[in-house]
Design a protein around this motif. Structure first.
Motif: not given
Length: 257
Positions: A91-95, A82-89, A122-126
């Motif tokens: 793709d960074d989370y996936r990395r 959630e911390a990554f998502v709320i900051r628009g990151q 998000y679930i589908s992508t991950l």
């Protein structure tokens, strides 16, 4: 086991789909993680590094290696997602997942408001990258989700690609599935189970009374989460009817008396 006892419920074997114990590591050192696994590795199926503790944990890769060498998957708590998502990151989370060699990830919306369609995406992508656990329920004790909504969310998230759905309780066991006192919302759980198979759900149950309640309801092979490392052995005895709270639950007094 160290010796034989009759009338012990049969436990599923690792790697298992039901009877899971998810332990929560809230900041163990490498040495503490090694000691934890020395006594409890046979009874732990997956470890969550609670909320966003992985952001500040020193020697994180070395610690993850300890769990990996024990054959136990690790994932970062949903609050970090959630911390990554709320900051628009995102793709960074996936990395980050790839950088640290994780095979599992949690998708949650317990601390932020997120449209359901967005969460499902998000679930589908991950799920194309790792094994996904999705958490249902709010960390805000004032936010009450009706049972029909829990059911709808859980089934939708499983359909989107989640391996398991997690019933929210936080590390204290006083929100979501539980009242602020820690008492189980019994009607909620029973209604969920009319529409969602128990083997697809991990129930966060950090308190002993909660663990006992779920074992008495669903048996030795219920999926339990947010178990403290120093409570894993205790939970296993609860599952096997070898602690006072479940002592008579699995006994057939007509046999082996």
């Amino acid at each position: 086991m160290n010796y034989h006892l009759n009338q012990i419920p049969e436990r599923t074997e690792k790697p298992r789909q039901s009877g899971l114990t998810m332990a929560m590591d809230k900041g163990l050192s490498i040495r503490q993680a090694e000691d934890f696994l020395d006594i409890a590795a046979d009874h732990v199926d997956i470890v969550k590094l609670g909320w966003a503790t992985s952001f500040v944990t020193p020697k994180l890769k070395e610690k993850l290696k300890v769990y990996k060498e024990a054959g136990i998957p690790v994932y970062f708590g949903g609050t970090l997602f959630e911390a990554f998502v709320i900051r628009g990151q995102f793709d960074d989370y996936r990395r980050v997942i790839d950088e640290f060699g994780l095979t599992h990830a949690e998708v949650s919306d317990g601390s932020i408001d997120m449209p359901q369609d967005e969460k499902l995406q998000y679930i589908s992508t991950l799920s194309k990258q790792v094994t996904v656990l999705s958490e249902v329920g709010s960390k805000d004790e004032a936010k009450i989700i009706p049972p029909y909504k829990w059911i709808q969310l859980m089934n939708a998230e499983l359909a989107a690609g989640a391996w398991k759905v997690i019933g929210e309780a936080r590390e204290g066991g006083n929100v979501g599935l539980f009242r602020s006192s820690g008492e189980v919302r019994q009607g909620l759980v029973e209604e969920i189970l009319t529409q969602v198979p128990a083997e697809h759900i991990i129930w966060e149950a950090p308190q002993k009374a909660q663990q006992v309640w779920f074992v008495q309801l669903l048996g030795a092979n219920v999926n339990l989460g947010n178990i403290a490392p120093n409570e894993v052995i205790s939970v296993e005895t609860i599952r096997l009817g070898l602690r006072g709270d479940t002592f008579s639950h699995f006994l057939n007094m007509e046999k082996d008396c």
